[in-house]
Design a protein around this motif. Structure first.
Motif, short mmCIF file in Angstrom:
data_model
loop_
_atom_site.label_atom_id
_atom_site.label_comp_id
_atom_site.label_asym_id
_atom_site.label_seq_id
_atom_site.Cartn_x
_atom_site.Cartn_y
_atom_site.Cartn_z
N ARG A 1 9.02 -49.93 44.53
CA ARG A 1 10.34 -49.89 45.14
C ARG A 1 10.98 -51.27 45.21
O ARG A 1 12.19 -51.42 45.00
CB ARG A 1 10.21 -49.30 46.54
N THR A 2 10.19 -52.29 45.50
CA THR A 2 10.74 -53.64 45.63
C THR A 2 11.39 -54.11 44.33
O THR A 2 12.49 -54.65 44.34
CB THR A 2 9.63 -54.63 46.03
N GLU A 3 10.70 -53.87 43.22
CA GLU A 3 11.25 -54.30 41.93
C GLU A 3 12.46 -53.46 41.53
O GLU A 3 13.39 -53.96 40.90
CB GLU A 3 10.19 -54.24 40.84
N ARG A 4 12.46 -52.18 41.90
CA ARG A 4 13.63 -51.35 41.61
C ARG A 4 14.84 -51.84 42.39
O ARG A 4 15.95 -51.90 41.87
CB ARG A 4 13.35 -49.88 41.93
N THR A 5 14.61 -52.20 43.65
CA THR A 5 15.69 -52.73 44.46
C THR A 5 16.22 -54.04 43.87
O THR A 5 17.43 -54.26 43.77
CB THR A 5 15.22 -52.97 45.90
N ARG A 6 15.29 -54.90 43.45
CA ARG A 6 15.69 -56.18 42.84
C ARG A 6 16.54 -55.94 41.59
O ARG A 6 17.57 -56.57 41.40
CB ARG A 6 14.45 -57.00 42.48
N ALA A 7 16.11 -54.99 40.76
CA ALA A 7 16.86 -54.70 39.54
C ALA A 7 18.26 -54.19 39.86
O ALA A 7 19.24 -54.59 39.22
CB ALA A 7 16.10 -53.68 38.70
N GLN A 8 18.38 -53.31 40.86
CA GLN A 8 19.68 -52.79 41.26
C GLN A 8 20.59 -53.92 41.73
O GLN A 8 21.77 -53.99 41.35
CB GLN A 8 19.53 -51.78 42.39
N VAL A 9 20.05 -54.81 42.54
CA VAL A 9 20.85 -55.89 43.11
C VAL A 9 21.28 -56.86 42.01
O VAL A 9 22.45 -57.27 41.96
CB VAL A 9 20.06 -56.62 44.21
N LEU A 10 20.36 -57.23 41.13
CA LEU A 10 20.71 -58.19 40.08
C LEU A 10 21.71 -57.59 39.09
O LEU A 10 22.58 -58.30 38.58
CB LEU A 10 19.46 -58.68 39.37
N ASP A 11 21.59 -56.30 38.82
CA ASP A 11 22.59 -55.63 37.97
C ASP A 11 23.97 -55.71 38.64
O ASP A 11 24.99 -55.93 37.97
CB ASP A 11 22.22 -54.17 37.75
N ALA A 12 23.98 -55.53 39.95
CA ALA A 12 25.24 -55.59 40.68
C ALA A 12 25.83 -57.00 40.66
O ALA A 12 27.05 -57.17 40.58
CB ALA A 12 25.02 -55.12 42.13
N VAL A 13 24.98 -58.01 40.75
CA VAL A 13 25.46 -59.39 40.69
C VAL A 13 26.16 -59.64 39.36
O VAL A 13 27.26 -60.20 39.30
CB VAL A 13 24.30 -60.40 40.85
N GLY A 14 25.52 -59.24 38.26
CA GLY A 14 26.12 -59.43 36.95
C GLY A 14 27.45 -58.71 36.81
O GLY A 14 28.41 -59.25 36.26
N ALA A 15 27.51 -57.48 37.31
CA ALA A 15 28.74 -56.70 37.22
C ALA A 15 29.85 -57.32 38.06
O ALA A 15 31.01 -57.41 37.62
CB ALA A 15 28.47 -55.26 37.67
N GLU A 16 29.52 -57.74 39.28
CA GLU A 16 30.52 -58.38 40.14
C GLU A 16 31.02 -59.68 39.53
O GLU A 16 32.21 -59.99 39.57
CB GLU A 16 29.92 -58.65 41.52
N LEU A 17 30.10 -60.45 38.97
CA LEU A 17 30.47 -61.72 38.35
C LEU A 17 31.40 -61.49 37.17
O LEU A 17 32.39 -62.23 36.98
CB LEU A 17 29.21 -62.45 37.90
N ALA A 18 31.12 -60.46 36.38
CA ALA A 18 31.95 -60.16 35.20
C ALA A 18 33.34 -59.68 35.61
O ALA A 18 34.34 -60.06 34.98
CB ALA A 18 31.26 -59.12 34.34
N GLU A 19 33.41 -58.86 36.65
CA GLU A 19 34.69 -58.25 37.03
C GLU A 19 35.54 -59.12 37.94
O GLU A 19 36.77 -59.14 37.83
CB GLU A 19 34.44 -56.90 37.72
N ARG A 20 34.89 -59.86 38.85
CA ARG A 20 35.63 -60.56 39.89
C ARG A 20 35.52 -62.08 39.82
O ARG A 20 36.31 -62.79 40.45
CB ARG A 20 35.16 -60.07 41.27
N GLY A 21 34.52 -62.58 39.09
CA GLY A 21 34.37 -64.02 38.99
C GLY A 21 33.53 -64.60 40.10
O GLY A 21 33.27 -63.95 41.13
N TYR A 22 33.12 -65.86 39.93
CA TYR A 22 32.22 -66.49 40.88
C TYR A 22 32.85 -66.62 42.27
O TYR A 22 32.21 -66.37 43.29
CB TYR A 22 31.79 -67.86 40.37
N ASP A 23 34.12 -67.02 42.34
CA ASP A 23 34.74 -67.30 43.63
C ASP A 23 34.82 -66.07 44.53
O ASP A 23 34.89 -66.19 45.75
CB ASP A 23 36.14 -67.89 43.43
#
Length: 214
Positions: free
Chosen positions: A21-43
């Motif tokens: 479960r821990t690694e699945r949660t990590r994967a979900q969160v990191l996928d979300a980081v990449g998506a947010e960064l692509a759509e909204r930018g770092y700021d």
């Protein structure tokens, strides 16, 4: 007494999932980081937005990653190629130019995790620590460039590999990250050539200790 023919119930063991479960949660969160960064930018990147997108409780994200810098450092580490080695072109200048071209792509591709991590490192100790680890690993892997050049007779044996590599790669970070200069496709080769010429002239040779009889 009549012996019962009823077989005892056999309970199937729960299937073990790779990573847990821990690694699945990590994967979900990191996928979300990449998506947010692509759509909204770092700021616009925030822990709350990442938690909502990943479907993970915000307390979990805050507890494990602490801040945006921690998320970016973990994302960069997760996407790094453990088998990466610098290209062998047959010459010092060629090797440095190839390395710089890779660095330029990493800094300018959209979204650039590397550029975001660099920006975060000025505001987040988590990001700063992650960046130091990543740079130390990358420079250690690249020392083979100098070792090869020494074996080929291009460089003095006492050449300081780390100083040479920092000098060769620094112009890209300075131009792209500090000055915000539009990417120059000629810069990787120019920085490599200047560094190679200086290195061959002994600019990065370690001084011989005064008590060294040689």
């Amino acid at each position: 007494m009549t012996q019962s023919t009823e077989q005892p119930e056999v309970r199937a063991e729960p299937r073990r999932r790779p990573g847990g479960r821990t690694e699945r949660t990590r994967a979900q969160v990191l996928d979300a980081v990449g998506a947010e960064l692509a759509e909204r930018g770092y700021d616009a990147l925030t822990l709350d937005a990442v938690a909502a997108r990943a479907g993970v409780h915000r307390a979990t994200v805050y507890r494990r990653w602490r801040d945006v810098g921690g998320l970016l450092a973990d994302l960069f580490a997760a996407t790094a190629d453990d088998d990466w080695q610098p290209e062998d072109t047959g010459s010092l200048e060629g090797d440095l130019a190839a390395l710089n071209r890779e660095n330029l792509v990493a800094l300018t591709v959209q979204p650039s995790i590397a550029a975001a991590l660099l920006a975060a490192s000025f505001r987040s100790e988590e990001a700063a620590r992650g960046l130091r680890r990543l740079w130390a690993d990358r420079y250690a892997r690249c020392e083979v460039i100098v070792a090869r050049a020494i074996r080929r007779g291009e460089l003095p044996p006492a050449t300081d590999a780390r100083r040479l590599l920092v000098t060769a790669t620094a112009p890209l970070y300075h131009e792209v990250m500090l000055l915000g200069t539009p990417p120059d496709p000629d810069l990787p080769g120019q920085a490599a050539k200047a560094t190679a010429l200086a290195a061959k002239a002994g600019a990065f040779t370690c001084p011989t200790p005064a008590n060294d009889p040689s």
